[in-house]
Write an enzyme that holds these catalytic residues in place. Structure first.
Site, PDB file in Angstrom:
ATOM      1  N   CYS A  25      -0.178   4.064   2.306  1.00  0.00           N
ATOM      2  CA  CYS A  25       0.058   3.817   3.736  1.00  0.00           C
ATOM      3  C   CYS A  25       1.534   3.989   4.082  1.00  0.00           C
ATOM      4  O   CYS A  25       1.873   4.555   5.114  1.00  0.00           O
ATOM      5  CB  CYS A  25      -0.345   2.400   4.128  1.00  0.00           C
ATOM      6  SG  CYS A  25      -1.898   1.859   3.451  1.00  0.00           S
ATOM      7  N   ASP A  26       2.410   3.455   3.247  1.00  0.00           N
ATOM      8  CA  ASP A  26       3.817   3.336   3.640  1.00  0.00           C
ATOM      9  C   ASP A  26       4.800   4.154   2.802  1.00  0.00           C
ATOM     10  O   ASP A  26       6.004   4.174   3.098  1.00  0.00           O
ATOM     11  CB  ASP A  26       4.227   1.849   3.593  1.00  0.00           C
ATOM     12  CG  ASP A  26       3.348   1.001   4.508  1.00  0.00           C
ATOM     13  OD1 ASP A  26       2.972   1.500   5.582  1.00  0.00           O
ATOM     14  OD2 ASP A  26       3.015  -0.133   4.129  1.00  0.00           O
TER      15      ASP A  26
ATOM     16  N   CYS B  23       0.838  -1.202   0.000  1.00  0.00           N
ATOM     17  CA  CYS B  23       0.000   0.000   0.000  1.00  0.00           C
ATOM     18  C   CYS B  23       0.874   1.253   0.000  1.00  0.00           C
ATOM     19  O   CYS B  23       1.436   1.621   1.036  1.00  0.00           O
ATOM     20  CB  CYS B  23      -0.919  -0.025   1.211  1.00  0.00           C
ATOM     21  SG  CYS B  23      -1.839   1.499   1.415  1.00  0.00           S
TER      22      CYS B  23
END
Ligand code: NDP
Length: 307
Positions: A134-135, A131
């Site tokens: 997200c990261d 993701c």
């Protein structure tokens, strides 16, 4: 005895809940571990009709939840661990808690696919990610590989250039599968490079990830490439765990539904990515959630007549 249980809280689950609640089916929704589903992992959604300026994925999901609550949907923030057929309908369990219902809508979605190479699990979240939104933030000024050749790979690669110094798309073939507009975007991005006919076959050493073994799919040659992080965008697998062996699947392993979102079990409907390997869009998931709820309403009326 519940009238309707909805399992999963992505776009299809919330849409089904809105329709079912308005039809006075008093739906009970189990959110699962990732409330809001895949759109919680995206940034701006530009193609959901009604939002000409785009809408943030998490905001859209929050609004859908609010709308479902407004009409009386009841929400349980738990992961369903069991499902079985009983005389009166279906039993849905959460650990030792048991809920019974005459109808169930399965909207458990799909999860990111991993490479399936040895030791991969040890690196999840420690250099290996699925993701970007997200990261990606952790890779400021770093070099990243994105694996895949579809729209997701292109979208993630583009997004990651916000942080990374350089992003290389590793694709197992020599042409992208992504839509033309996406291809044009990545081709035009000066921070994006391509490694064609290549796949990752191993990760040397222990976490965090420092390099990967890349195989040339044409020549079979394997070489070690130093890299700071790898993001996988190689598609998704349907979340069918608890239904396996109980409900019929299609040839791709997704829950088989007819044109009316009915599964092989009477009173059980499926909507969203768990039963869709073709479109996988928020708007088609919403449509399917709506269909499932309308069909549940019809089924409920038929049950009433039989009694
Ligand atoms: P896709 O299935 O479209 O693409 C997956 C990609 O990963 C393919 O290029 C495939 O290779 C590659 N791949 C699959 N398995 C492996 C593996 N084991 N090792 C290496 N590579 C692998 O998935 P996406 O997630 O990209 O897209 C899903 C759907 O969502 C599509 O319909 C897409 O259009 C849509 N989407 C739309 C977006 C938008 O419009 N904004 C954004 C993101 C997704 P190969 O090409 O060889 O099959």
């Amino acid at each position: 005895m519940e009238k309707l249980i909805i399992i999963g809280s992505g776009v299809s689950g919330w849409t089904a809940a809105i329709y079912a609640a308005r039809a006075e089916l008093e739906p009970l929704i189990f959110t699962g571990s990732e409330e809001g589903g895949q759109l919680m992992l995206t940034t701006v959604v530009e193609n959901f009709p009604g939002f000409p300026e785009g809408v943030m994925g998490p905001e859209l999901m929050q609004n859908m939840k609010k709308q479902a609550e407004k009409f009386g949907a009841r929400i349980i923030e738990e992961i369903v661990t069991g499902f079985r057929k009983i005389k009166e309908g279906y039993e849905v369990s959460v650990g030792r808690e048991v809920y019974k219902s005459s109808m169930v809508i399965i909207s458990t979605g799909a999860s990111a696919r991993w490479l399936g190479i040895p030791g991969e699990k040890n690196f999840q979240g420690r250099g290996l990610h699925t993701c970007a939104t997200c990261d990606g933030f952790f890779y400021k000024g770093k070099e990243i590989f994105v694996v895949g050749g579809g729209d997701s790979a292109c979208e993630e690669a583009n997004f990651l250039t916000k942080f990374a110094k350089k992003v290389t798309i590793i694709h197992r073939r020599d042409e992208l599968k992504a839509s033309k507009i996406m291809q044009e975007k990545v081709m035009a991005n000066p921070k994006i490079d391509f490694m064609w006919n290549s796949e990752i076959v191993g990760i040397p050493g222990g976490p965090p990830l420092k390099s990967v073994m890349v195989k040339n799919t044409k020549t079979g040659e394997i070489s070690e490439r130093k890299i700071d992080g790898v993001f996988l965008a190689i598609g998704h697998v349907p979340n069918i765990g608890i239904f396996n062996g109980l409900v019929e699947l299609d040839e791709f392993g997704f829950i088989k539904t007819d044109g009316r979102r009915r599964t092989s079990l009477p009173g059980v409907f499926a909507a969203g990515d768990v039963q869709d390997h073709i479109y996988k869009q928020a708007i088609t998931a919403a449509g399917a959630g709506c269909q499932a709820a309308l069909e549940a309403e019809k089924y409920h009326q038929e049950l009433g007549h039989k009694k």
